[in-house]
Design an enzyme around this catalytic site. Structure first.
Site, mmCIF file in Angstrom:
data_model
loop_
_atom_site.group_PDB
_atom_site.id
_atom_site.type_symbol
_atom_site.label_atom_id
_atom_site.label_comp_id
_atom_site.label_asym_id
_atom_site.label_seq_id
_atom_site.Cartn_x
_atom_site.Cartn_y
_atom_site.Cartn_z
ATOM 1 N N PHE A 43 27.995 42.604 47.655
ATOM 2 C CA PHE A 43 28.502 43.754 46.908
ATOM 3 C C PHE A 43 28.221 43.519 45.424
ATOM 4 C CE2 PHE A 43 31.633 46.823 45.390
ATOM 5 C CZ PHE A 43 31.399 47.866 46.272
ATOM 6 N N ALA A 49 33.470 40.173 48.476
ATOM 7 C CA ALA A 49 34.274 39.067 47.958
ATOM 8 C C ALA A 49 35.378 38.657 48.924
ATOM 9 C CB ALA A 49 34.861 39.448 46.604
ATOM 10 N N PHE A 50 35.907 39.599 49.675
ATOM 11 C CA PHE A 50 36.971 39.291 50.629
ATOM 12 C C PHE A 50 36.493 38.310 51.700
ATOM 13 C CE2 PHE A 50 39.875 40.223 54.183
ATOM 14 C CZ PHE A 50 41.092 40.062 53.530
ATOM 15 N N GLU A 51 35.219 38.362 52.035
ATOM 16 C CA GLU A 51 34.649 37.480 53.057
ATOM 17 C C GLU A 51 34.239 36.107 52.519
ATOM 18 O OE1 GLU A 51 34.865 41.442 54.294
ATOM 19 O OE2 GLU A 51 33.558 40.780 52.661
ATOM 20 N N HIS A 83 42.731 48.485 44.662
ATOM 21 C CA HIS A 83 41.839 47.666 45.489
ATOM 22 C C HIS A 83 41.385 46.404 44.750
ATOM 23 C CE1 HIS A 83 38.921 46.963 48.692
ATOM 24 N NE2 HIS A 83 37.990 46.812 47.768
ATOM 25 N N PHE A 125 34.568 28.117 41.823
ATOM 26 C CA PHE A 125 34.834 29.548 41.731
ATOM 27 C C PHE A 125 33.899 30.189 40.712
ATOM 28 C CE2 PHE A 125 37.243 33.275 40.298
ATOM 29 C CZ PHE A 125 37.619 33.825 41.505
ATOM 30 N N ARG A 149 28.568 38.323 31.694
ATOM 31 C CA ARG A 149 28.924 37.026 32.266
ATOM 32 C C ARG A 149 27.912 36.536 33.301
ATOM 33 N NH1 ARG A 149 32.745 39.596 30.089
ATOM 34 N NH2 ARG A 149 34.637 38.631 29.271
#
Length: 155
Positions: free
Chosen positions: A24, A58-60, A90, A115, A129
């Site tokens: 994503f 990102a959730f995965e 969200h 991270f 970034r």
């Protein structure tokens, strides 16, 4: 009496890296991958030491990071992705759960998981970034990963 100080070196030599990246916002995520690879190569690593795993979002990231960490195929996992705030809650949910999940993987497996997930208010901040004004957080995450592996190796 001299105080003993132990820290990890910034050498990628003999470290197997797994880059776990969210697809994503991939055009930014790919810049983070490039930054991480650049860091590893600049610090004595080679392309043969790097495997890139791509997941939907990102959730995965924590799930894939844990699977990789538990497989024994990597000495360090570098989680990379981009979460940009939208007009709904969200962002807050995904950012919090991805962050907690990634940290938990490291604690559960004792494999360093760094991270490199951008959590930004807008697209401009994310681009900054990922290699423009604010450096490349993928590069930074790779530095953290190699330092932690080399620190762990001293125990």
């Amino acid at each position: 009496m001299q105080i003993k100080q132990i820290e990890g070196s910034l050498s990628a030599k003999d470290i197997r890296f797994a880059l776990v990246v969210s697809r994503f916002n991939d055009f930014i995520g790919q810049k983070l991958v490039e930054g991480a690879i650049d860091c590893i190569l600049r610090h004595g690593g080679s392309e043969e030491q790097i495997t890139v795993y791509r997941c939907p979002g990102a959730f995965e990231l924590p799930m894939v990071a844990k699977k990789v960490a538990m497989s024994g195929s990597a000495d360090a996992v570098i989680a990379l992705g981009v979460i940009i705030r939208g007009s709904t809650p969200h962002f807050d949910v995904i950012a919090a759960e991805a962050t907690k999940g990634i940290a938990q993987v490291s604690l559960d497996t004792m494999i360093p998981v760094s991270f490199g997930v951008l959590t930004t208010e807008n697209l401009e901040q994310a681009i900054e970034r990922a290699g423009t004004k604010a450096g490349n957080k993928g590069f930074d995450a790779a530095m953290t990963a190699m330092e932690m592996v080399n620190l762990y190796r001293q125990f």
